[in-house]
Motif scaffolding. Structure first.
Motif, PDB file in Angstrom:
ATOM      1  N   LEU A 113       3.228 -11.603  -2.071  1.00  0.00           N
ATOM      2  CA  LEU A 113       2.186 -11.425  -1.999  1.00  0.00           C
ATOM      3  C   LEU A 113       3.049 -10.570  -3.483  1.00  0.00           C
ATOM      4  O   LEU A 113       3.464  -9.791  -3.519  1.00  0.00           O
ATOM      5  N   ILE A 114       1.991 -10.929  -4.069  1.00  0.00           N
ATOM      6  CA  ILE A 114       2.013  -9.632  -5.451  1.00  0.00           C
ATOM      7  C   ILE A 114       0.151  -8.272  -5.590  1.00  0.00           C
ATOM      8  O   ILE A 114       0.501  -7.617  -6.018  1.00  0.00           O
ATOM      9  N   ILE A 132       0.257  -1.599   0.019  1.00  0.00           N
ATOM     10  CA  ILE A 132       0.241   0.188  -0.288  1.00  0.00           C
ATOM     11  C   ILE A 132       1.082   1.456  -0.118  1.00  0.00           C
ATOM     12  O   ILE A 132       0.230   2.293  -0.561  1.00  0.00           O
ATOM     13  N   ARG A 133       1.871   1.542   0.787  1.00  0.00           N
ATOM     14  CA  ARG A 133       2.195   3.045   0.639  1.00  0.00           C
ATOM     15  C   ARG A 133       3.577   2.505  -0.509  1.00  0.00           C
ATOM     16  O   ARG A 133       4.101   3.318  -1.097  1.00  0.00           O
ATOM     17  N   ALA A 134       3.784   1.412  -0.877  1.00  0.00           N
ATOM     18  CA  ALA A 134       4.663   1.126  -2.348  1.00  0.00           C
ATOM     19  C   ALA A 134       4.248   2.604  -3.783  1.00  0.00           C
ATOM     20  O   ALA A 134       4.418   3.186  -4.608  1.00  0.00           O
ATOM     21  N   VAL A 135       2.540   1.737  -3.308  1.00  0.00           N
ATOM     22  CA  VAL A 135       1.598   1.936  -4.919  1.00  0.00           C
ATOM     23  C   VAL A 135       1.211   3.588  -4.025  1.00  0.00           C
ATOM     24  O   VAL A 135       0.035   4.328  -5.416  1.00  0.00           O
ATOM     25  N   LYS A 170       4.862  -3.774  -8.851  1.00  0.00           N
ATOM     26  CA  LYS A 170       4.357  -3.665 -10.588  1.00  0.00           C
ATOM     27  C   LYS A 170       4.512  -4.287 -11.365  1.00  0.00           C
ATOM     28  O   LYS A 170       3.974  -4.675 -12.937  1.00  0.00           O
ATOM     29  N   ALA A 171       5.394  -5.171 -11.116  1.00  0.00           N
ATOM     30  CA  ALA A 171       5.961  -6.193 -11.757  1.00  0.00           C
ATOM     31  C   ALA A 171       4.189  -7.215 -12.494  1.00  0.00           C
ATOM     32  O   ALA A 171       5.004  -8.153 -14.059  1.00  0.00           O
ATOM     33  N   TRP A 172       4.016  -6.874 -11.828  1.00  0.00           N
ATOM     34  CA  TRP A 172       2.720  -7.996 -11.856  1.00  0.00           C
ATOM     35  C   TRP A 172       0.925  -7.084 -12.606  1.00  0.00           C
ATOM     36  O   TRP A 172       0.429  -8.190 -12.736  1.00  0.00           O
ATOM     37  N   ARG A 173       1.212  -5.762 -12.951  1.00  0.00           N
ATOM     38  CA  ARG A 173       0.042  -5.208 -13.514  1.00  0.00           C
ATOM     39  C   ARG A 173      -0.288  -5.947 -15.278  1.00  0.00           C
ATOM     40  O   ARG A 173       1.041  -6.307 -15.323  1.00  0.00           O
ATOM     41  N   ARG A 174      -0.969  -5.627 -15.028  1.00  0.00           N
ATOM     42  CA  ARG A 174      -2.327  -5.896 -16.582  1.00  0.00           C
ATOM     43  C   ARG A 174      -1.833  -6.952 -17.111  1.00  0.00           C
ATOM     44  O   ARG A 174      -1.546  -7.801 -17.330  1.00  0.00           O
ATOM     45  N   GLN A 175      -2.111  -8.108 -15.782  1.00  0.00           N
ATOM     46  CA  GLN A 175      -2.720  -9.047 -15.667  1.00  0.00           C
ATOM     47  C   GLN A 175      -3.958  -9.845 -15.329  1.00  0.00           C
ATOM     48  O   GLN A 175      -4.053 -11.175 -15.149  1.00  0.00           O
ATOM     49  N   GLY A 176      -4.565  -8.701 -15.147  1.00  0.00           N
ATOM     50  CA  GLY A 176      -6.144  -9.262 -14.381  1.00  0.00           C
ATOM     51  C   GLY A 176      -6.283  -9.237 -13.345  1.00  0.00           C
ATOM     52  O   GLY A 176      -7.273  -9.719 -12.436  1.00  0.00           O
ATOM     53  N   ILE A 177      -5.150  -9.055 -12.303  1.00  0.00           N
ATOM     54  CA  ILE A 177      -4.099  -9.364 -11.216  1.00  0.00           C
ATOM     55  C   ILE A 177      -5.768  -8.474 -10.245  1.00  0.00           C
ATOM     56  O   ILE A 177      -6.404  -8.658  -9.139  1.00  0.00           O
ATOM     57  N   ALA A 178      -5.974  -7.436 -10.364  1.00  0.00           N
ATOM     58  CA  ALA A 178      -6.715  -6.235  -9.559  1.00  0.00           C
ATOM     59  C   ALA A 178      -7.822  -7.211  -9.725  1.00  0.00           C
ATOM     60  O   ALA A 178      -8.830  -7.174  -9.353  1.00  0.00           O
ATOM     61  N   GLY A 179      -8.300  -7.217 -11.257  1.00  0.00           N
ATOM     62  CA  GLY A 179      -9.611  -7.639 -11.185  1.00  0.00           C
ATOM     63  C   GLY A 179     -10.405  -8.678 -10.917  1.00  0.00           C
ATOM     64  O   GLY A 179     -11.307  -8.561 -10.283  1.00  0.00           O
TER      65      GLY A 179
END
Length: 154
Positions: A47-48, A22-25, A70-79
């Motif tokens: 944790l990713i 949370i701090r990193a983003v 950051k390295a795991w973004r745009r792979q549908g994880i947040a969704g």
């Protein structure tokens, strides 16, 4: 090779990693109670990503703390985190985000609630919008703080 990602309720051992992410983003670090979180971990247990449904004093509930390394973004994880958090929730669910993120949340059925429609916005979010304005001016953050609601469905 495709990495294996596991989604699960957070454990007490995830608390430090959740707070670090949370701090990193650079998102709101208030109300980070690990037991409300759903986390995404890689095959090594690292944790990713994370997210939570956070209750507020006015009875509203907020989709909050959605973050992915950051390295795991745009792979549908947040969704996937959002979908799984919603699986056991009833609408409405609220959120605040910077206006540039509105299209991201719209794909999950969120709609922006405009400030002229203030009476339908729970008190917590009216206060958040009011308190954020001077902070935004002083720090010169571009855009505006949007308040969105998930009325159910997609």
């Amino acid at each position: 090779m495709q990495q294996i990602i596991t989604y699960r309720p957070a454990q007490v051992s995830d608390e430090t990693a959740i707070k670090a992410l949370i701090r990193a983003v650079n998102i709101n670090p208030i109300g980070l109670k690990w037991h409300r979180f759903l986390v995404a971990v890689d095959e090594n247990g690292e944790l990713i990503g994370c997210g939570q449904i956070k209750p507020h004093w006015d009875g509203s509930r907020e989709l909050a703390s959605i973050a992915v390394q950051k390295a795991w973004r745009r792979q549908g994880i947040a969704g996937a985190i959002i979908e799984q958090l919603f699986a056991n929730e009833q609408p409405p669910i609220w959120l605040t985000c910077m206006d540039k993120l509105i299209p991201f949340y719209e794909q999950f059925g969120f709609v922006e609630v405009m400030s002229g429609d203030g009476r339908s916005i729970p008190l917590y979010y009216r206060f958040a919008r009011t308190f954020f304005k001077p902070i935004q001016k002083l720090s010169r953050i571009p855009g505006y703080l949007a308040v969105m609601v998930w009325p159910g469905g997609h």
